[in-house]
Design a protein around this motif. Sequence first.
Motif, PDB file in Angstrom:
ATOM      1  N   MET A  87      -0.795 -14.199  13.619  1.00  0.00           N
ATOM      2  CA  MET A  87      -0.704 -13.896  12.207  1.00  0.00           C
ATOM      3  C   MET A  87      -1.163 -15.063  11.355  1.00  0.00           C
ATOM      4  O   MET A  87      -1.284 -14.975  10.157  1.00  0.00           O
ATOM      5  N   THR A  88      -1.433 -16.216  11.944  1.00  0.00           N
ATOM      6  CA  THR A  88      -1.871 -17.384  11.201  1.00  0.00           C
ATOM      7  C   THR A  88      -3.292 -17.806  11.579  1.00  0.00           C
ATOM      8  O   THR A  88      -3.690 -18.929  11.319  1.00  0.00           O
ATOM      9  N   MET A  89      -4.045 -16.878  12.183  1.00  0.00           N
ATOM     10  CA  MET A  89      -5.418 -17.210  12.546  1.00  0.00           C
ATOM     11  C   MET A  89      -6.255 -17.452  11.295  1.00  0.00           C
ATOM     12  O   MET A  89      -6.021 -16.841  10.249  1.00  0.00           O
ATOM     13  N   PRO A  90      -7.254 -18.329  11.369  1.00  0.00           N
ATOM     14  CA  PRO A  90      -8.109 -18.577  10.222  1.00  0.00           C
ATOM     15  C   PRO A  90      -8.821 -17.303   9.794  1.00  0.00           C
ATOM     16  O   PRO A  90      -9.244 -16.481  10.610  1.00  0.00           O
ATOM     17  N   THR A  91      -8.987 -17.110   8.510  1.00  0.00           N
ATOM     18  CA  THR A  91      -9.685 -15.951   7.984  1.00  0.00           C
ATOM     19  C   THR A  91     -10.749 -16.434   7.021  1.00  0.00           C
ATOM     20  O   THR A  91     -10.721 -17.563   6.524  1.00  0.00           O
ATOM     21  N   SER A  92     -11.709 -15.563   6.711  1.00  0.00           N
ATOM     22  CA  SER A  92     -12.869 -15.970   5.944  1.00  0.00           C
ATOM     23  C   SER A  92     -12.595 -16.047   4.461  1.00  0.00           C
ATOM     24  O   SER A  92     -13.347 -16.675   3.724  1.00  0.00           O
ATOM     25  N   SER A  93     -11.562 -15.431   3.953  1.00  0.00           N
ATOM     26  CA  SER A  93     -11.306 -15.407   2.524  1.00  0.00           C
ATOM     27  C   SER A  93      -9.848 -15.094   2.277  1.00  0.00           C
ATOM     28  O   SER A  93      -9.159 -14.551   3.140  1.00  0.00           O
ATOM     29  N   PRO A  94      -9.335 -15.408   1.045  1.00  0.00           N
ATOM     30  CA  PRO A  94      -7.964 -15.012   0.709  1.00  0.00           C
ATOM     31  C   PRO A  94      -7.754 -13.508   0.812  1.00  0.00           C
ATOM     32  O   PRO A  94      -6.671 -13.057   1.212  1.00  0.00           O
ATOM     33  N   ALA A  95      -8.775 -12.735   0.464  1.00  0.00           N
ATOM     34  CA  ALA A  95      -8.649 -11.279   0.561  1.00  0.00           C
ATOM     35  C   ALA A  95      -8.473 -10.840   2.006  1.00  0.00           C
ATOM     36  O   ALA A  95      -7.677  -9.946   2.308  1.00  0.00           O
ATOM     37  N   ALA A  96      -9.198 -11.470   2.909  1.00  0.00           N
ATOM     38  CA  ALA A  96      -9.064 -11.137   4.328  1.00  0.00           C
ATOM     39  C   ALA A  96      -7.692 -11.536   4.854  1.00  0.00           C
ATOM     40  O   ALA A  96      -7.082 -10.815   5.656  1.00  0.00           O
ATOM     41  N   ALA A  97      -7.191 -12.695   4.398  1.00  0.00           N
ATOM     42  CA  ALA A  97      -5.863 -13.126   4.820  1.00  0.00           C
ATOM     43  C   ALA A  97      -4.798 -12.160   4.327  1.00  0.00           C
ATOM     44  O   ALA A  97      -3.857 -11.825   5.057  1.00  0.00           O
ATOM     45  N   ARG A  98      -4.932 -11.697   3.091  1.00  0.00           N
ATOM     46  CA  ARG A  98      -3.962 -10.742   2.560  1.00  0.00           C
ATOM     47  C   ARG A  98      -4.036  -9.416   3.310  1.00  0.00           C
ATOM     48  O   ARG A  98      -3.013  -8.801   3.598  1.00  0.00           O
ATOM     49  N   GLN A  99      -5.250  -8.979   3.626  1.00  0.00           N
ATOM     50  CA  GLN A  99      -5.394  -7.727   4.374  1.00  0.00           C
ATOM     51  C   GLN A  99      -4.739  -7.846   5.748  1.00  0.00           C
ATOM     52  O   GLN A  99      -4.137  -6.888   6.241  1.00  0.00           O
ATOM     53  N   ARG A 100      -4.835  -9.014   6.333  1.00  0.00           N
ATOM     54  CA  ARG A 100      -4.201  -9.235   7.631  1.00  0.00           C
ATOM     55  C   ARG A 100      -2.685  -9.138   7.508  1.00  0.00           C
ATOM     56  O   ARG A 100      -2.010  -8.599   8.391  1.00  0.00           O
ATOM     57  N   LEU A 101      -2.126  -9.645   6.409  1.00  0.00           N
ATOM     58  CA  LEU A 101      -0.685  -9.541   6.193  1.00  0.00           C
ATOM     59  C   LEU A 101      -0.262  -8.087   6.000  1.00  0.00           C
ATOM     60  O   LEU A 101       0.786  -7.669   6.510  1.00  0.00           O
ATOM     61  N   TRP A 102      -1.050  -7.325   5.265  1.00  0.00           N
ATOM     62  CA  TRP A 102      -0.717  -5.900   5.107  1.00  0.00           C
ATOM     63  C   TRP A 102      -0.707  -5.199   6.460  1.00  0.00           C
ATOM     64  O   TRP A 102       0.163  -4.354   6.730  1.00  0.00           O
ATOM     65  N   HIS A 103      -1.668  -5.542   7.291  1.00  0.00           N
ATOM     66  CA  HIS A 103      -1.715  -4.912   8.604  1.00  0.00           C
ATOM     67  C   HIS A 103      -0.513  -5.317   9.447  1.00  0.00           C
ATOM     68  O   HIS A 103       0.070  -4.498  10.174  1.00  0.00           O
ATOM     69  N   ALA A 104      -0.102  -6.578   9.350  1.00  0.00           N
ATOM     70  CA  ALA A 104       1.085  -7.018  10.078  1.00  0.00           C
ATOM     71  C   ALA A 104       2.322  -6.257   9.604  1.00  0.00           C
ATOM     72  O   ALA A 104       3.144  -5.820  10.415  1.00  0.00           O
ATOM     73  N   LEU A 105       2.469  -6.087   8.281  1.00  0.00           N
ATOM     74  CA  LEU A 105       3.613  -5.343   7.751  1.00  0.00           C
ATOM     75  C   LEU A 105       3.611  -3.916   8.275  1.00  0.00           C
ATOM     76  O   LEU A 105       4.659  -3.381   8.669  1.00  0.00           O
ATOM     77  N   ALA A 106       2.439  -3.284   8.289  1.00  0.00           N
ATOM     78  CA  ALA A 106       2.339  -1.913   8.787  1.00  0.00           C
ATOM     79  C   ALA A 106       2.756  -1.818  10.250  1.00  0.00           C
ATOM     80  O   ALA A 106       3.445  -0.871  10.654  1.00  0.00           O
ATOM     81  N   MET A 107       2.370  -2.791  11.047  1.00  0.00           N
ATOM     82  CA  MET A 107       2.671  -2.721  12.473  1.00  0.00           C
ATOM     83  C   MET A 107       4.152  -2.987  12.745  1.00  0.00           C
ATOM     84  O   MET A 107       4.776  -2.294  13.557  1.00  0.00           O
ATOM     85  N   TYR A 108       4.740  -3.968  12.065  1.00  0.00           N
ATOM     86  CA  TYR A 108       6.163  -4.242  12.277  1.00  0.00           C
ATOM     87  C   TYR A 108       7.016  -3.055  11.834  1.00  0.00           C
ATOM     88  O   TYR A 108       7.914  -2.617  12.553  1.00  0.00           O
ATOM     89  N   CYS A 109       6.754  -2.536  10.650  1.00  0.00           N
ATOM     90  CA  CYS A 109       7.556  -1.416  10.149  1.00  0.00           C
ATOM     91  C   CYS A 109       7.252  -0.134  10.918  1.00  0.00           C
ATOM     92  O   CYS A 109       8.136   0.717  11.077  1.00  0.00           O
ATOM     93  N   GLY A 110       6.012   0.002  11.388  1.00  0.00           N
ATOM     94  CA  GLY A 110       5.641   1.199  12.132  1.00  0.00           C
ATOM     95  C   GLY A 110       6.333   1.334  13.472  1.00  0.00           C
ATOM     96  O   GLY A 110       6.288   2.402  14.091  1.00  0.00           O
ATOM     97  N   LEU A 111       6.997   0.282  13.938  1.00  0.00           N
ATOM     98  CA  LEU A 111       7.755   0.375  15.195  1.00  0.00           C
ATOM     99  C   LEU A 111       8.964   1.293  15.061  1.00  0.00           C
ATOM    100  O   LEU A 111       9.511   1.747  16.067  1.00  0.00           O
ATOM    101  N   GLY A 112       9.415   1.545  13.823  1.00  0.00           N
ATOM    102  CA  GLY A 112      10.540   2.457  13.612  1.00  0.00           C
ATOM    103  C   GLY A 112      11.868   1.925  14.105  1.00  0.00           C
ATOM    104  O   GLY A 112      12.734   2.700  14.504  1.00  0.00           O
TER     105      GLY A 112
END
Length: 354
Positions: A1-26
């Motif tokens: 979750m802390t891998m380098p990303t090309s832009s702040p927008a990409a970093a934020r998108q990665r966080l949204w994806h992490a939130l989706a995956m953690y919460c999606g575990l139910g």
Amino acid sequence: MTMPTSSPAAARQRLWHALAMYCGLGLGLAPVAPEVCAVLRGLVGADAAALFWLDAQGRHEGFFHEDSPAGAQDLFLNEFDRLFVGPHEINVPTLARADGPRIGRMLDPGARYFRSNSYNLLVRASGHHHTLDLRVEAQGRTRAVAMLFRAPGPGFTAENAALLERAVGWLARAFAESPAAMPAHTADAGAVGHVVLEAESRFPLFADEAAAQLLRQANLPGLGLRGETQVTLPPDLLERLGLARSEAAARMAVPGGWLAAGMSTLHSLAGRPAHHLVTLQMQRPRSVDMVQRVLALPLSPLQRELALLAGLGHARADCHRLAGVGEAALKKHLRAIFAATGARDWEDLAQRIR
């Protein structure tokens, strides 16, 4: 979750994806609270985050706060009704009510709030001043309250509030059974703790240090032990652990997993009534560790979801229904996943993700 990303927008998108995956575990929010708090803090740009989950009556059932001191946590757990209930006390029960806005009640709380116990004994005691709050509803009632904090200085903005409100759908999903979810596999984590109970009253007589530490970490109401050097357990410990009516095992959702408890009867001595032994141990959901492994892979969001399905125990054919991909696209994505993980096939991928 802390891998380098090309832009702040990409970093934020990665966080949204992490939130989706953690919460999606139910799993609910408690077992994933540390991970979810880190994501919310990163999305909005806060100093700290906290999650409070509620029981069926709307009472706080447990919480995770990233950085509040032990004394503040003990006050919240043990002295809530005495110190934090009143017309100017704005805290979890107030924010959980459905008769007000879902987001941002604390953006402008009024001058009296800054003289309240909630602010001075909890918020300011943690080094914070500004609070951004979000009510999470699922199955027709409030299930959780999320809070973000900042130190004195620039406060939260309407833009911050709008960004946090986008998270409400994912947070609510944590309380719903995910179509991609499999039975939660757990792993025992850490030391085993023991509490000895008196034979007839079943009052706690002794708790070893491992049990005390597990109870400190659990953040259960009435069990605030963080600020204590000597452990004093409540007489209704069994009820608080869900063991009052049975000697079978029980478990409670706590930050980072579940607190598993079991009770057995010790051998009696010289005809005396036998004491009881409560055994405690933390159980961590393996699926959370799988999400962390998948998030670290150099893959697209869809490819990470496919890899997680393998780790969760789904068959390859389930990807068509659960991820909405056709066979040709699945083959293409699997080639990229196998290359990134070194897996030979679907079964080998599942083992590597686990």
